[in-house]
Each structure stands twice: as C-alpha cells, then as structure tokens.
Scaffold this active site. Structure first.
Site, PDB file in Angstrom:
ATOM      1  N   ASP A 129     -29.085  82.041   1.790  1.00  0.00           N
ATOM      2  CA  ASP A 129     -28.033  81.085   1.426  1.00  0.00           C
ATOM      3  C   ASP A 129     -28.613  79.787   0.874  1.00  0.00           C
ATOM      4  O   ASP A 129     -28.009  79.141   0.026  1.00  0.00           O
ATOM      5  CB  ASP A 129     -27.154  80.781   2.640  1.00  0.00           C
ATOM      6  CG  ASP A 129     -26.366  82.000   3.081  1.00  0.00           C
ATOM      7  OD1 ASP A 129     -26.138  82.893   2.243  1.00  0.00           O
ATOM      8  OD2 ASP A 129     -25.980  82.069   4.269  1.00  0.00           O
ATOM      9  N   ASP A 146     -29.632  80.652   6.717  1.00  0.00           N
ATOM     10  CA  ASP A 146     -28.529  81.619   6.645  1.00  0.00           C
ATOM     11  C   ASP A 146     -27.344  81.023   7.384  1.00  0.00           C
ATOM     12  O   ASP A 146     -27.420  80.764   8.586  1.00  0.00           O
ATOM     13  CB  ASP A 146     -28.944  82.947   7.272  1.00  0.00           C
ATOM     14  CG  ASP A 146     -27.867  84.017   7.127  1.00  0.00           C
ATOM     15  OD1 ASP A 146     -27.028  83.884   6.224  1.00  0.00           O
ATOM     16  OD2 ASP A 146     -27.875  84.976   7.914  1.00  0.00           O
ATOM     17  N   LYS A 148     -23.244  81.246   8.550  1.00  0.00           N
ATOM     18  CA  LYS A 148     -22.200  82.241   8.776  1.00  0.00           C
ATOM     19  C   LYS A 148     -20.971  81.554   9.360  1.00  0.00           C
ATOM     20  O   LYS A 148     -21.042  80.901  10.404  1.00  0.00           O
ATOM     21  CB  LYS A 148     -22.684  83.322   9.744  1.00  0.00           C
ATOM     22  CG  LYS A 148     -23.661  84.311   9.113  1.00  0.00           C
ATOM     23  CD  LYS A 148     -22.970  85.177   8.059  1.00  0.00           C
ATOM     24  CE  LYS A 148     -23.918  86.210   7.440  1.00  0.00           C
ATOM     25  NZ  LYS A 148     -24.906  85.623   6.532  1.00  0.00           N
TER      26      LYS A 148
END
Length: 255
Positions: A129, A146, A148
C-alpha cells in the site's frame, strides 16, 4: 439565550444535563463544524455566542446512542493536544471497508506530513500500500506498509501475512524478473534496515503470532499499529514529546 457569550464548560454542562455526555474537545470541534457550514457564531476568549436567529424546533435528545467508532473518536480527540483534529477522519476510514483506498492514501499522508517521513503511497497490483523511510538519522530505515479498513477489527489472515512476506522478500532480492514493477526503488539507496507495518482500526485474533512468524521466516521485524497508537504518536511527535529516533521502537518493532 443568544444574547450573551457562553463558555465551553457551560455548553458541555448543558449537554451533559440532557443526557449528551461529551468532552470539551468534541464540543469545540462541533462548534467549528457549525461555523464551517455557515452558522454565525461569535467567538471571543474561548466563549461563544450564536448570532443567527433560528426558528424554534424540537431537538430529539432522548435515547441518543453513540456507535463504538464515534466513542473511540471522542476518546482519541481528548488525547490530541497538537495534531489537527481533521485527522480524526482516519478513525472513520479505518472502520469502513468501502474506504480502504482512501484509508491507504490518508495514512501515508499522515506519515509524510506529520511524522516527517519520506515515502509514497503505492497500492495497486503487486505492490504494498505504501512505503516510508528516514533520511536524517545515523542509521536510516524503511517501512513497508499494509493498511486494512475493517468494520469489526482486523485479524491479519494468513493470506495477507503471506502477501507481506512476498513484499519483504522482493525488497530483499530486488529482482525485476520476480516483480517487473520494481516498487522497492521508491526507497532511498542508503537505507540499512527495513521493517513492516500493518495498520487498522484495531486488531483481533492471532495477529501477533502471524507477525512473529513473519519475523522468524524473513528476519525482518514489524508491528500491528492500531488507529489510536497511530494518531496519538503523531501528536507526541508534533508536540516534541517523542523524538524521531524513538519511533522505530514505538511503532515498528514487536519481536
């Protein structure tokens, strides 16, 4: 009574008496929001007066409940002394899976604008990301990020842990035949250490064991950062309560 200025404590007390338990910071932010949408509210010496004339209406103040996300937002709001409260929008994004892309972008922006890392939002196919890195320390380091967004907490599934392991190994080998997009070239060449970070609203389940497995299999350390830690640490950095040199231990090392 809109003829006099009232203190934030008076406003908060009135709300509390009517069953709306709010902190001072929340009420201040709400007043700011009312001003932004066009209400004429005078402000002087942290006191407020409504100058507009509003036609009488009934405010439904009974049986009002807050969502857990709103409550978390209000709790974090009270902890922030230096970071702009505009960043509290990250709390909403962290729990809305439909906003995962925006959560990625805004999280990286926070690292760049407030933590003062260098880096870039990447995202897309076969890329993490985002990445961030330092360039002013004695020993600079980079972080693979990353993010989420999940409504009920993130348990770090095996699939996502394996995906992070792939990114770690791609960064270690830097073989364009393995991944032609060469996303690792966004790091500075002089970086000696690397870490990984999972960022979400909060974490549940066996996520810690999966982070440890990543460390044991790759030799790279990492950590799960919940939204409260992300925002309150940024606040401490801005306020000079935490030095840049301390961030590695606070945010990126768990094993």
């Amino acid at each position: 009574d809109n003829k006099r200025f009232v203190s934030i404590e008076e406003i908060t007390g009135y709300l509390n008496l009517n069953g709306l338990i709010e902190g001072v910071s929340t009420v201040k932010d709400d007043i700011k929001g009312l001003i932004n949408i066009g209400l004429d509210i005078g402000v002087t010496d942290n006191r407020f007066k409504l100058n507009d004339k509003i036609t009488d209406f009934i405010i439904p103040i009974k049986n009002v409940t807050k969502t857990s996300v709103t409550e978390l937002k209000d709790e974090i709001r009270e902890e922030l002394k230096y970071l702009s409260h505009d960043y509290l929008s990250l709390v909403d994004l962290a729990y809305d899976s439909n906003q995962n892309r925006l959560f990625e972008i805004k999280t990286v922006e926070l690292f760049l604008d407030e933590y003062k890392f260098l880096g870039k939002h990447l995202g897309g196919s076969s890329k993490p990301d985002g990445i961030i890195y330092t360039n002013e320390l004695d020993k600079n380091y980079g972080v693979i990020i990353d993010t989420k967004a999940y409504a009920s907490g993130y348990n770090l599934p095996i699939k996502q842990a394996d995906e992070m392991e792939r990114y770690i190994r791609e960064n270690q080998t830097r073989d364009k035949n393995v991944n032609p997009n060469k996303w690792w070239e966004n790091f500075n060449n002089d970086i000696g250490d690397f870490y990984f970070s999972f960022i979400s609203g909060h974490f549940i389940g066996n996520y810690e064991s999966r982070i440890k497995r990543l460390y044991l299999s790759t030799g790279i350390n990492g950590k799960a950062i919940d939204i409260r830690l992300l925002l309150t640490t940024a606040d401490k950095i801005i306020g000079g309560k935490v030095r840049k040199e301390e961030l590695k231990d606070l945010l990126f090392i768990s094993c």
